[in-house]
Motif scaffolding. Structure first.
Motif, PDB file in Angstrom:
ATOM      1  N   ILE A  54      -5.426   3.909   6.123  1.00 41.88           N
ATOM      2  CA  ILE A  54      -4.549   3.173   7.028  1.00 41.88           C
ATOM      3  C   ILE A  54      -4.501   3.931   8.354  1.00 41.88           C
ATOM      4  O   ILE A  54      -4.184   5.116   8.379  1.00 41.88           O
ATOM      5  CB  ILE A  54      -3.146   2.979   6.421  1.00 41.88           C
ATOM      6  CG1 ILE A  54      -2.245   2.178   7.371  1.00 41.88           C
ATOM      7  CG2 ILE A  54      -2.514   4.297   6.021  1.00 41.88           C
ATOM      8  CD1 ILE A  54      -0.956   1.694   6.712  1.00 41.88           C
ATOM      9  N   ARG A  92      -9.494   3.965   0.458  1.00 39.94           N
ATOM     10  CA  ARG A  92      -8.735   3.071   1.319  1.00 39.94           C
ATOM     11  C   ARG A  92      -7.945   3.910   2.314  1.00 39.94           C
ATOM     12  O   ARG A  92      -7.323   4.911   1.952  1.00 39.94           O
ATOM     13  CB  ARG A  92      -7.784   2.213   0.484  1.00 39.94           C
ATOM     14  CG  ARG A  92      -6.952   1.232   1.297  1.00 39.94           C
ATOM     15  CD  ARG A  92      -6.059   0.395   0.425  1.00 39.94           C
ATOM     16  NE  ARG A  92      -6.848  -0.451  -0.473  1.00 39.94           N
ATOM     17  CZ  ARG A  92      -6.295  -1.301  -1.338  1.00 39.94           C
ATOM     18  NH1 ARG A  92      -4.987  -1.382  -1.452  1.00 39.94           N
ATOM     19  NH2 ARG A  92      -7.066  -2.054  -2.101  1.00 39.94           N
ATOM     20  N   TYR A 124       0.851  -1.187   0.000  1.00 42.09           N
ATOM     21  CA  TYR A 124       0.000   0.000   0.000  1.00 42.09           C
ATOM     22  C   TYR A 124       0.886   1.236   0.000  1.00 42.09           C
ATOM     23  O   TYR A 124       1.765   1.385   0.843  1.00 42.09           O
ATOM     24  CB  TYR A 124      -0.896  -0.031   1.241  1.00 42.09           C
ATOM     25  CG  TYR A 124      -1.790   1.185   1.414  1.00 42.09           C
ATOM     26  CD1 TYR A 124      -2.617   1.626   0.387  1.00 42.09           C
ATOM     27  CD2 TYR A 124      -1.817   1.882   2.619  1.00 42.09           C
ATOM     28  CE1 TYR A 124      -3.436   2.737   0.559  1.00 42.09           C
ATOM     29  CE2 TYR A 124      -2.641   2.989   2.791  1.00 42.09           C
ATOM     30  CZ  TYR A 124      -3.450   3.413   1.754  1.00 42.09           C
ATOM     31  OH  TYR A 124      -4.251   4.509   1.923  1.00 42.09           O
ATOM     32  N   VAL A 153       1.199  -5.354   3.594  1.00 42.73           N
ATOM     33  CA  VAL A 153      -0.040  -5.625   4.316  1.00 42.73           C
ATOM     34  C   VAL A 153      -0.305  -7.127   4.334  1.00 42.73           C
ATOM     35  O   VAL A 153      -0.382  -7.764   3.277  1.00 42.73           O
ATOM     36  CB  VAL A 153      -1.234  -4.890   3.670  1.00 42.73           C
ATOM     37  CG1 VAL A 153      -2.522  -5.206   4.408  1.00 42.73           C
ATOM     38  CG2 VAL A 153      -0.986  -3.388   3.649  1.00 42.73           C
ATOM     39  N   ILE A 170       1.607   5.046   0.681  1.00 48.07           N
ATOM     40  CA  ILE A 170       1.117   6.035   1.646  1.00 48.07           C
ATOM     41  C   ILE A 170       1.149   7.426   1.007  1.00 48.07           C
ATOM     42  O   ILE A 170       2.219   8.008   0.779  1.00 48.07           O
ATOM     43  CB  ILE A 170       1.976   6.028   2.928  1.00 48.07           C
ATOM     44  CG1 ILE A 170       2.066   4.618   3.510  1.00 48.07           C
ATOM     45  CG2 ILE A 170       1.406   7.008   3.945  1.00 48.07           C
ATOM     46  CD1 ILE A 170       0.740   3.992   3.861  1.00 48.07           C
ATOM     47  N   VAL A 205      -5.288  -1.614   7.347  1.00 47.93           N
ATOM     48  CA  VAL A 205      -5.720  -1.020   6.083  1.00 47.93           C
ATOM     49  C   VAL A 205      -7.166  -1.449   5.860  1.00 47.93           C
ATOM     50  O   VAL A 205      -7.496  -2.628   6.021  1.00 47.93           O
ATOM     51  CB  VAL A 205      -4.827  -1.489   4.925  1.00 47.93           C
ATOM     52  CG1 VAL A 205      -5.405  -1.047   3.583  1.00 47.93           C
ATOM     53  CG2 VAL A 205      -3.412  -0.941   5.089  1.00 47.93           C
ATOM     54  N   GLN A 252      -3.481  -6.232   8.018  1.00 48.68           N
ATOM     55  CA  GLN A 252      -2.649  -5.540   8.996  1.00 48.68           C
ATOM     56  C   GLN A 252      -1.331  -5.127   8.358  1.00 48.68           C
ATOM     57  O   GLN A 252      -0.649  -5.944   7.729  1.00 48.68           O
ATOM     58  CB  GLN A 252      -2.372  -6.438  10.196  1.00 48.68           C
ATOM     59  CG  GLN A 252      -1.520  -5.761  11.270  1.00 48.68           C
ATOM     60  CD  GLN A 252      -1.191  -6.693  12.415  1.00 48.68           C
ATOM     61  OE1 GLN A 252      -1.559  -7.864  12.412  1.00 48.68           O
ATOM     62  NE2 GLN A 252      -0.497  -6.181  13.417  1.00 48.68           N
ATOM     63  N   ALA A 253      -0.986  -3.851   8.496  1.00 46.18           N
ATOM     64  CA  ALA A 253       0.290  -3.350   7.984  1.00 46.18           C
ATOM     65  C   ALA A 253       1.416  -3.856   8.879  1.00 46.18           C
ATOM     66  O   ALA A 253       1.397  -3.640  10.091  1.00 46.18           O
ATOM     67  CB  ALA A 253       0.280  -1.823   7.950  1.00 46.18           C
TER      68      ALA A 253
END
Length: 218
Positions: free
Chosen positions: A92, A90, A33, A52, A35, A81, A187-188
């Motif tokens: 985070i 989307r 992902y 992720v 940012i 996320v 989950q990041a």
């Protein structure tokens, strides 16, 4: 035409299988992902590419939202996320409240289930805090804005309360409301690579493969 298509598929079957496998992995197992904003600073910087884990909470059939197995539940401090229907994008953020938690905020200081979290000054406008045995750093403005406070709210079943670590500049549960668990995509876990747009998009060497796990207090 059909014969030519079948011949092309046969001659490139190995490549097609590899592509299918790669897209299946991204669909169901792991993804990355980009940012675009600073809402999670200082934990996550603009330009980070974050890995992720899409199996952290649920395992889905590839290319669908069909649940195959429930693999876990969000925990306090997880960075998640999710596809926000309220924000239409989307996002985070960090999980602060779980079902049953009662949470309030005063001057960016949280109180969870009647207990105030501890905060200590780390740098200019940076505060280190402890959330259920984990430490991480938040950023706040010197002047409290409209996001600095919210009244007591109890998180219902099937939802989580999320906040950005850049508390003064994050559109999170204070703006879009509680997050349905069904919207969570994973989950990041760590920063794969970080590209600095102010330095010709060169990688930030100190952030390559950096873990996003919280440091436990012993």
């Amino acid at each position: 035409m059909l014969t030519r298509l079948l011949t092309t598929i046969k001659n490139n079957l190995g490549f097609i299988l590899i592509l299918t496998m790669l897209f299946s992995i991204r669909s169901s197992l792991a993804d990355w992902y980009h940012i675009p904003s600073g809402s999670m600073q200082p934990s996550i910087e603009i330009g980070d590419r974050v890995l992720v884990d899409k199996t952290a909470y649920r395992l889905e059939f590839p290319f669908t939202n069909i649940l195959l197995s429930q693999t876990g539940q969000p925990a306090h401090g997880d960075i998640i996320v999710f596809e926000s229907a309220a924000a239409k994008e989307r996002l985070i953020k960090r999980v602060i409240g779980l079902p049953g938690d009662t949470i309030s905020m005063q001057d960016h200081r949280l109180k969870i289930n009647g207990k105030s979290l501890t905060y200590s000054a780390k740098d200019n406008y940076l505060l280190e805090t402890d959330l259920h045995g984990h430490t991480y750093t938040i950023a706040i403005d010197s002047v409290a804005g409209p996001l600095a406070n919210f009244s007591s709210v109890t998180v219902p079943e099937g939802f989580v309360l999320v906040l950005g670590d850049n508390r003064s500049h994050s559109a999170d549960s204070r703006v879009h409301g509680l997050v349905p668990v069904s919207e969570i995509k994973g989950q990041a876990k760590r920063v794969v690579i970080s590209l600095d747009k102010h330095n010709y998009y060169l990688p930030r060497s100190g952030r390559i493969w950096q873990s996003l796990g919280e440091e436990k207090i012993i």
